[in-house]
Design a protein around this motif. Structure first.
Motif, PDB file in Angstrom:
ATOM      1  N   MET A 165      -3.311   4.156 -10.992  1.00  0.00           N
ATOM      2  CA  MET A 165      -1.987   3.995 -10.390  1.00  0.00           C
ATOM      3  C   MET A 165      -2.068   4.043  -8.868  1.00  0.00           C
ATOM      4  SD  MET A 165       0.036   6.669 -12.861  1.00  0.00           S
ATOM      5  CE  MET A 165       1.638   6.334 -12.132  1.00  0.00           C
ATOM      6  N   TYR A 166      -1.067   3.456  -8.228  1.00  0.00           N
ATOM      7  CA  TYR A 166      -0.918   3.580  -6.780  1.00  0.00           C
ATOM      8  C   TYR A 166      -0.298   4.930  -6.445  1.00  0.00           C
ATOM      9  CZ  TYR A 166      -1.672  -1.471  -6.575  1.00  0.00           C
ATOM     10  OH  TYR A 166      -2.207  -2.722  -6.681  1.00  0.00           O
ATOM     11  N   PHE A 167      -0.694   5.507  -5.320  1.00  0.00           N
ATOM     12  CA  PHE A 167      -0.013   6.688  -4.826  1.00  0.00           C
ATOM     13  C   PHE A 167       1.318   6.259  -4.213  1.00  0.00           C
ATOM     14  CE2 PHE A 167      -4.427   8.138  -4.896  1.00  0.00           C
ATOM     15  CZ  PHE A 167      -4.284   9.397  -5.461  1.00  0.00           C
ATOM     16  N   ALA A 168       2.231   7.215  -4.062  1.00  0.00           N
ATOM     17  CA  ALA A 168       3.594   6.898  -3.621  1.00  0.00           C
ATOM     18  C   ALA A 168       3.615   6.136  -2.292  1.00  0.00           C
ATOM     19  CB  ALA A 168       4.411   8.184  -3.498  1.00  0.00           C
ATOM     20  N   ASP A 169       2.753   6.520  -1.345  1.00  0.00           N
ATOM     21  CA  ASP A 169       2.787   5.867  -0.036  1.00  0.00           C
ATOM     22  C   ASP A 169       2.092   4.510  -0.030  1.00  0.00           C
ATOM     23  OD1 ASP A 169       0.247   6.811  -0.373  1.00  0.00           O
ATOM     24  OD2 ASP A 169       0.115   7.842   1.553  1.00  0.00           O
ATOM     25  N   GLU A 170       1.557   4.079  -1.187  1.00  0.00           N
ATOM     26  CA  GLU A 170       0.948   2.750  -1.284  1.00  0.00           C
ATOM     27  C   GLU A 170       1.925   1.704  -1.815  1.00  0.00           C
ATOM     28  OE1 GLU A 170      -3.730   3.331  -2.158  1.00  0.00           O
ATOM     29  OE2 GLU A 170      -2.423   4.069  -3.769  1.00  0.00           O
ATOM     30  N   VAL A 171       3.083   2.141  -2.293  1.00  0.00           N
ATOM     31  CA  VAL A 171       4.094   1.219  -2.807  1.00  0.00           C
ATOM     32  C   VAL A 171       5.133   0.967  -1.717  1.00  0.00           C
ATOM     33  CG1 VAL A 171       5.869   0.850  -4.563  1.00  0.00           C
ATOM     34  CG2 VAL A 171       3.745   2.021  -5.169  1.00  0.00           C
ATOM     35  N   ARG A 172       5.333  -0.280  -1.382  1.00  0.00           N
ATOM     36  CA  ARG A 172       6.229  -0.637  -0.284  1.00  0.00           C
ATOM     37  C   ARG A 172       7.695  -0.497  -0.690  1.00  0.00           C
ATOM     38  NH1 ARG A 172       3.186  -6.170   1.864  1.00  0.00           N
ATOM     39  NH2 ARG A 172       1.411  -5.115   2.854  1.00  0.00           N
TER      40      ARG A 172
END
Length: 332
Positions: A165-172
């Motif tokens: 999964m992406y970390f929260a700060d990797e999702v725009r």
């Protein structure tokens, strides 16, 4: 037999289950090489010094991080390794959540987790059964290939599936990235009801077998056709109706009407790839060496071909093909 791309253990409370990580998916991809046009010579990429033009050995290359305009901080492999995440071999499940709470935008890639030996099977089956009964997804972190991952683990048909999964700060944030979003749609109106009716008409049960990568299939058929010295006959695009529907409600109504015979999936009405024997008119002359140009000129009965240069052969062949096409049009 599949090989594990990572081995370690899943930590579940005080229980550690030895597992291997296996790729759960494979993408359709047709691999191409690059060639110089008109030849069979491969194009190769080299690492060169942009100032001297000299090729640089891989061992002499270091990485640099840009810190300003044309300013870089150079880092050796040893320095990078010193700050890598720990070498832990544990997938540590820290929390359990409901699957519906995780937005699919966070998911990256799917893997299977499997026990590595007979002694791990009992604990593995226990975790699968408990998660299945609780209807929860485990949230974990682990390190693989020098990178730390956030992961979701869920049971599926008796197997644990791990989704990186992406970390929260990797999702725009779309509100910050997109500047032309409409306001919230009104919950009233005939157009909204018609749109809902269309969605319900097109609603079906999910079956992944209903969908195919039709583009890759057509590329593979194209390659096979060229291998057999045939050409692909493409169908013309559908002509657009002269009377375009500009009213949203009318467009929705037309969509509802045509969707009543809807079949699930994307494979219906896919035009087949048709081929026919390749003729002289189908050849790209720039792709041919002189030997093949001479053979083509012989097929077209061009006189003096053996004494012509490659450029002259291309001109003569182009003219002969044009003359042949003109004769065919007059005959018809």
């Amino acid at each position: 037999m599949a090989r594990a791309i990572w081995t370690g253990s899943v930590s579940f409370g005080l229980v550690n289950i030895p597992v291997g990580l296996f790729s759960a998916t494979q993408e359709h991809q047709v691999h191409f090489h690059q060639f110089e046009k008109g030849t069979s010579s491969r194009i190769r990429n080299k690492r060169v010094n942009e100032d001297s033009g000299d090729e640089v050995d891989y061992d002499d290359i270091v990485k640099g991080a840009e810190v300003g305009d044309d300013e870089y901080v150079m880092l050796t492999q040893e320095e990078l390794e010193s700050v890598e995440p720990g070498t832990s071999r544990t997938i540590d499940i820290s929390d359990f959540v409901e699957a519906a709470e995780i937005d699919p935008i966070f998911y990256q890639k799917s893997y299977f987790l499997a026990p590595t030996d007979e002694t791990a099977k009992k604990a593995y089956a226990l975790l699968v059964g408990a998660m299945d009964k609780a209807e929860r997804v485990g949230v974990a972190t682990f390190v693989m290939r020098g990178k730390q991952y956030l992961a979701a683990i869920r049971p599926k048909d008796g197997v644990l599936v791990l989704e990186t999964m992406y970390f929260a700060d990797e999702v725009r944030d779309p509100k910050k990235e997109l500047d032309n979003l409409p306001g919230r749609a009104s919950s009233r109106g005939k157009d909204l009801k018609m749109a809902v009716d269309l969605i319900e008409t097109l609603t079906t049960s999910w079956n992944p077998k209903n969908y195919r990568d039709t583009y890759t299939e057509r590329v593979e058929k194209l390659i096979d056709a060229k291998k057999k010295d045939r050409v692909v006959v493409t169908q013309p695009d559908r002509e657009e109706s002269e009377e375009k529907v500009v009213d949203l409600l009318a467009a929705l109504q037309a969509s509802v009407d045509t969707s009543k015979k809807h079949r699930a999936g994307n494979t219906q009405d896919v035009a087949p790839v048709r081929t026919r024997k390749r003729g002289p008119e189908d050849v790209d002359l720039d792709d041919l060496p002189k030997k093949q140009l001479v053979e083509l000129a012989k097929e077209l009965e061009i006189e003096g071909r053996s004494k012509m240069s490659a450029a002259d052969l291309r001109k003569a062949i182009t003219k002969a093909k044009s003359d042949r096409g003109g004769r065919r049009r007059r005959a018809s």
